[in-house]
Design an enzyme around this catalytic site. Structure first.
Site, PDB file in Angstrom:
ATOM      1  N   ARG A   1       8.672  11.337  -5.277  1.00 25.61           N
ATOM      2  CA  ARG A   1       8.550  11.138  -6.726  1.00 25.61           C
ATOM      3  C   ARG A   1       9.922  11.306  -7.393  1.00 25.61           C
ATOM      4  NH1 ARG A   1       3.740   9.108  -8.727  1.00 25.61           N
ATOM      5  NH2 ARG A   1       4.105  10.217 -10.674  1.00 25.61           N
TER       6      ARG A   1
ATOM      7  N   HIS B   1       5.644   2.384  -5.460  1.00 22.88           N
ATOM      8  CA  HIS B   1       4.587   3.354  -5.741  1.00 22.88           C
ATOM      9  C   HIS B   1       4.786   4.570  -4.853  1.00 22.88           C
ATOM     10  CE1 HIS B   1       0.541   5.129  -6.036  1.00 22.88           C
ATOM     11  NE2 HIS B   1       0.675   5.317  -4.743  1.00 22.88           N
TER      12      HIS B   1
ATOM     13  N   LYS C   1       6.514  -2.679  -4.080  1.00 18.23           N
ATOM     14  CA  LYS C   1       5.653  -3.559  -4.877  1.00 18.23           C
ATOM     15  C   LYS C   1       6.131  -5.015  -4.846  1.00 18.23           C
ATOM     16  CE  LYS C   1       4.002   0.107  -7.972  1.00 18.23           C
ATOM     17  NZ  LYS C   1       3.765   0.501  -9.387  1.00 18.23           N
TER      18      LYS C   1
ATOM     19  N   GLU D   1      -5.112   7.370  -0.529  1.00 14.75           N
ATOM     20  CA  GLU D   1      -4.385   6.096  -0.511  1.00 14.75           C
ATOM     21  C   GLU D   1      -4.077   5.645   0.920  1.00 14.75           C
ATOM     22  OE1 GLU D   1      -2.285   6.722  -4.895  1.00 14.75           O
ATOM     23  OE2 GLU D   1      -1.078   6.940  -3.084  1.00 14.75           O
TER      24      GLU D   1
ATOM     25  N   ASN E   1       7.774  -2.007 -11.503  1.00 18.75           N
ATOM     26  CA  ASN E   1       8.664  -0.867 -11.255  1.00 18.75           C
ATOM     27  C   ASN E   1       8.949  -0.613  -9.776  1.00 18.75           C
ATOM     28  OD1 ASN E   1       6.182   0.148 -10.614  1.00 18.75           O
ATOM     29  ND2 ASN E   1       6.132   1.704 -12.218  1.00 18.75           N
TER      30      ASN E   1
ATOM     31  N   TYR F   1      -6.419   1.696  -7.000  1.00 20.62           N
ATOM     32  CA  TYR F   1      -6.087   2.178  -8.344  1.00 20.62           C
ATOM     33  C   TYR F   1      -7.320   2.629  -9.121  1.00 20.62           C
ATOM     34  CZ  TYR F   1      -1.189   0.757  -7.940  1.00 20.62           C
ATOM     35  OH  TYR F   1       0.132   0.645  -7.570  1.00 20.62           O
TER      36      TYR F   1
HETATM   37  P1  ATP Z   1       2.807   4.818  -9.185  1.00 22.81           P
HETATM   38  O1  ATP Z   1       1.378   5.330  -9.200  1.00 22.81           O
HETATM   39  O2  ATP Z   1       2.895   3.303  -9.048  1.00 22.81           O
HETATM   40  O3  ATP Z   1       3.698   5.551  -8.232  1.00 22.81           O
HETATM   41  P2  ATP Z   1       3.329   6.380 -11.517  1.00 22.81           P
HETATM   42  O4  ATP Z   1       2.557   7.459 -10.825  1.00 22.81           O
HETATM   43  O5  ATP Z   1       4.718   6.687 -11.963  1.00 22.81           O
HETATM   44  O6  ATP Z   1       3.427   5.082 -10.636  1.00 22.81           O
HETATM   45  P3  ATP Z   1       0.929   5.821 -13.012  1.00 22.81           P
HETATM   46  O7  ATP Z   1       0.676   6.461 -14.324  1.00 22.81           O
HETATM   47  O8  ATP Z   1       0.200   6.334 -11.816  1.00 22.81           O
HETATM   48  O9  ATP Z   1       2.508   5.853 -12.762  1.00 22.81           O
HETATM   49  O10 ATP Z   1       0.654   4.259 -13.181  1.00 22.81           O
HETATM   50  C1  ATP Z   1       0.444   3.451 -12.049  1.00 22.81           C
HETATM   51  C2  ATP Z   1       1.149   2.135 -12.243  1.00 22.81           C
HETATM   52  O11 ATP Z   1       0.529   1.427 -13.301  1.00 22.81           O
HETATM   53  C3  ATP Z   1       2.611   2.248 -12.657  1.00 22.81           C
HETATM   54  O12 ATP Z   1       3.494   2.415 -11.578  1.00 22.81           O
HETATM   55  C4  ATP Z   1       2.833   0.900 -13.333  1.00 22.81           C
HETATM   56  O13 ATP Z   1       3.066  -0.131 -12.369  1.00 22.81           O
HETATM   57  C5  ATP Z   1       1.499   0.673 -14.017  1.00 22.81           C
HETATM   58  N1  ATP Z   1       1.529   1.154 -15.399  1.00 22.81           N
HETATM   59  C6  ATP Z   1       1.401   2.434 -15.833  1.00 22.81           C
HETATM   60  N2  ATP Z   1       1.465   2.515 -17.176  1.00 22.81           N
HETATM   61  C7  ATP Z   1       1.657   1.253 -17.609  1.00 22.81           C
HETATM   62  C8  ATP Z   1       1.810   0.647 -18.890  1.00 22.81           C
HETATM   63  N3  ATP Z   1       1.767   1.384 -20.000  1.00 22.81           N
HETATM   64  N4  ATP Z   1       1.987  -0.699 -18.937  1.00 22.81           N
HETATM   65  C9  ATP Z   1       2.013  -1.449 -17.823  1.00 22.81           C
HETATM   66  N5  ATP Z   1       1.873  -0.939 -16.569  1.00 22.81           N
HETATM   67  C10 ATP Z   1       1.704   0.376 -16.467  1.00 22.81           C
HETATM   68 MG    MG Z   2       0.640   7.122  -9.938  1.00 15.35          MG
END
Ligand code: ATP
Ligand code: MG
Length: 135
Positions: free
Chosen positions: A87, A117, A11, A128, A114, A51
């Site tokens: 993951r 992804h 990211k 994706e 974070n 997304y």
């Molecule tokens: P990713 O899809 O990026 O691998 P993830 O699967 O752990 O992460 P998801 O629930 O799919 O988490 O959320 C996608 C992304 O949206 C997160 O990686 C983060 O960057 C952002 N995100 C999720 N929840 C929050 C939140 N509460 N506040 C801000 N950003 C968030």
């Molecule tokens: Mg995710």
């Protein structure tokens, strides 16, 4: 076990902080092979499509803004059980809660910024990969 594919994005926060090489080194050390890779900037359309599943959630606008804020590195990775393994080494969504030694623990800042992804299921990975690299 057969080899399968997953999608990984490094990211904008991790690219800006010059962590591309360290993250790729971790992936390769965990026996992920890189099938495709590109440095790119997501535009609004692409980020919203990627997304799509999060549309309507409270963090959606912040997420899209963040993901279009700078360059990312997109990777198609291959190994046995790639989705589960990636993951695991990526860690908790919230970098502050990410387990010691995980990529988000090392390079992430919080729940939004974070570092990385990882696709969460085979169907998601296929979607994706097609959004980023085409069919
Ligand atoms: P990713 O899809 O990026 O691998 P993830 O699967 O752990 O992460 P998801 O629930 O799919 O988490 O959320 C996608 C992304 O949206 C997160 O990686 C983060 O960057 C952002 N995100 C999720 N929840 C929050 C939140 N509460 N506040 C801000 N950003 C968030
Ligand atoms: Mg995710």
């Amino acid at each position: 076990m057969a080899k399968e594919k997953t999608l990984c994005l490094i990211k904008p926060d991790a690219v800006k902080a010059n962590h591309i090489g360290e993250i790729i080194a971790i992936l390769e050390s965990q026996h992920f092979s890189i099938l495709k890779m590109k440095l790119m900037k997501m535009n609004l359309n692409l980020a919203e499509k990627f997304y799509n599943v999060h549309k309507g959630k409270p963090f959606f606008d912040e997420l899209v803004k963040f993901m279009t804020s700078g360059e990312i590195v997109a990777l198609v990775l291959e190994r046995e059980n790639p989705i589960g393994k990636l993951r695991e080494i990526v860690g908790n969504t919230d970098s502050n809660l990410a387990e010691d030694g995980t990529i988000r623990n090392k390079f992430g800042t919080d729940k939004g910024q974070n570092a990385i992804h990882a696709s969460d299921a085979q169907e998601t990975a296929n979607y994706e990969i097609s959004v980023i690299f085409g069919k």
